[in-house]
Design a protein around this motif. Sequence first.
Motif, PDB file in Angstrom:
ATOM      1  N   PRO B 291      31.536   0.897 -27.629  1.00  0.00           N
ATOM      2  CA  PRO B 291      30.749  -0.322 -27.459  1.00  0.00           C
ATOM      3  C   PRO B 291      29.367  -0.056 -26.885  1.00  0.00           C
ATOM      4  O   PRO B 291      28.498  -0.927 -26.912  1.00  0.00           O
ATOM      5  CB  PRO B 291      31.590  -1.163 -26.489  1.00  0.00           C
ATOM      6  N   ILE B 294      24.821   0.957 -30.262  1.00  0.00           N
ATOM      7  CA  ILE B 294      24.338  -0.306 -30.821  1.00  0.00           C
ATOM      8  C   ILE B 294      24.889  -0.528 -32.223  1.00  0.00           C
ATOM      9  O   ILE B 294      25.247  -1.653 -32.597  1.00  0.00           O
ATOM     10  CB  ILE B 294      22.794  -0.356 -30.806  1.00  0.00           C
ATOM     11  N   ILE B 295      24.987   0.525 -33.023  1.00  0.00           N
ATOM     12  CA  ILE B 295      25.471   0.356 -34.394  1.00  0.00           C
ATOM     13  C   ILE B 295      26.969   0.082 -34.394  1.00  0.00           C
ATOM     14  O   ILE B 295      27.446  -0.812 -35.107  1.00  0.00           O
ATOM     15  CB  ILE B 295      25.128   1.606 -35.229  1.00  0.00           C
ATOM     16  N   ASP B 296      27.711   0.832 -33.612  1.00  0.00           N
ATOM     17  CA  ASP B 296      29.165   0.594 -33.528  1.00  0.00           C
ATOM     18  C   ASP B 296      29.453  -0.826 -33.081  1.00  0.00           C
ATOM     19  O   ASP B 296      30.338  -1.502 -33.630  1.00  0.00           O
ATOM     20  CB  ASP B 296      29.806   1.585 -32.554  1.00  0.00           C
ATOM     21  N   LEU B 297      28.724  -1.276 -32.086  1.00  0.00           N
ATOM     22  CA  LEU B 297      28.968  -2.619 -31.549  1.00  0.00           C
ATOM     23  C   LEU B 297      28.639  -3.682 -32.595  1.00  0.00           C
ATOM     24  O   LEU B 297      29.431  -4.592 -32.846  1.00  0.00           O
ATOM     25  CB  LEU B 297      28.128  -2.837 -30.290  1.00  0.00           C
ATOM     26  N   THR B 298      27.487  -3.539 -33.242  1.00  0.00           N
ATOM     27  CA  THR B 298      27.071  -4.559 -34.205  1.00  0.00           C
ATOM     28  C   THR B 298      28.014  -4.599 -35.392  1.00  0.00           C
ATOM     29  O   THR B 298      28.403  -5.679 -35.859  1.00  0.00           O
ATOM     30  CB  THR B 298      25.637  -4.266 -34.686  1.00  0.00           C
TER      31      THR B 298
END
Lengths: 232, 302
Positions: B291, B294-298
């Motif tokens: 998390p 930024i890419i994983d979260l989005t």
Amino acid sequence: MILLILLKQFFKLQRSVCVLLFFAVAGVCIPVYAQESNAVQLKGTGRVSTLTITYELQIASAKKRGHAESYNGSIKTIFIQDGKVRNRLVALMRIQSLFYFQSAIQGADTIISVKETGKDRIVNRFSNTEWDDLNRKYRNKRLAFFSDSILILNYTCYRAVVSLSDGKEITVFYTTAIQNEMLQLTEPAFAGIPGVVLQYTYQNKEATVVYKATNVTTDAIDPAVFQLPAAK
Amino acid sequence: MSKTPTDIFKQLQQYEVTVPANLWEQLRIALFEQDEQSSLHKLQMLEVPPPDHLFEQVMEEVEDLRLKEETSKLTQFELAPPVLLYDRLKQKQQPATVWTLFNYKRRFFYYAAAILLFMLAVAIAFRISFTKEKTDATADAPKQNQSVSPVSDTATVVTTPVQTKTAVAANKRTVYLNSGIKEKFYMDVPSVFIGRRRVPVYNNDLLFSFTSMSFSEGRSVFKEKNKPVIVKVDDYTNIRVSDFMSKQLSDVFRTKRNGKPAHAAKRAKARINNWQKADRKAFDKSKTKSPHDIIDLTETIF
């Protein structure tokens, strides 16, 4: 003292009132001046060993999704001091910290992820190999630097774009006034950026996610911030 | 022939002489009034009236004498009382209490002190039970003000042998069950502030803590539209709750007219629970997502 005399003469005030007014004005002015001085000092510092950056996460999407909105407005704080980094994400949904302790021996860094939320705390320990595996999408990234800039927290921040091999792009705004290589260790997306990133944005088909710095300070950090829970 | 007394009296009856009517009046006057120097008249002049109440006293004496005489006769019929009767009378006997204002005041203070002590005991009992529940709920939350000796992670990693993929997978996650973590974990969040209101936090779970507030408290915190809700976690962290989430949280505290939770409230709470489950499923067990990225979260939340 002179100010006191002038106040007394001009307003015919009592001495005690003048003293109170003086300290009230001083109490307001000194912190403002100190803050500005701090900013001026940071600008001219360059490389810093102690750094705390606070980012606010903002999500913009036409379609509101509850899971996403639970992260909207959350705060990510990065603490850097003496070769140690703690990356702490505080959101309504979860609070999670990533610890990165640089080792003198190459390839022997300590990387631990701790989920602070919940009855059962989950601690993930990564080796360098596993860490590289987790961030493999940034392995073959390309960096593009641009001359346009914006002002963030009184820092002139230049734009750069991080392009990944699968087509995804992250737009970053970084300042060269502050330098710290530890930040890039916890944020592999920033590896190769010649400064500290104060804003970065990722956009997909449904939403735009922005991390924007709201506070930057070089104050000393309590060493307890970097303490790890002991193993069972 | 001899005559009997009866005969003689009958013959005498013939010679009866009638006394004149005024004879006794004449005698009285002659004796008492005509002659003032007579002995009887002189004695009458020396007459002395008796003292007052003499007659009553005399009568009392006579009555007492009479009562004594009567009671003295009763002594012949005297009966001894039962032995236990005297003891019972002694037990029942109580000294007479003279009630003054001071007595009433003292009793009032005693009663008031007893009531206050009782209320204090009840309050302490409630406090202890509430604290125990909270301790159970956050049973293994790290406690404050306890130092933790840092782990010598570097040495541990260096001595770890080269790991195969299987070994890596086995060591990758170390789950510390709640009972295993007792030490202080810096920046534990026991409570947050929303405005001036302090809200307790359980297990560092803000969403769970907010949805667990009482209805009155939750409505007052999340009721105001167009007013951002700022959650102050600590000196470094102020979370701005989005309007959408604020609306969702306010729905959790909707009630019917009778004060019971509305169906919308139950649905809102179930929705939030589902989001939490999805988040745990996405990040807790994932080996390739973080998390923090930024890419994983989005990509996960959208």
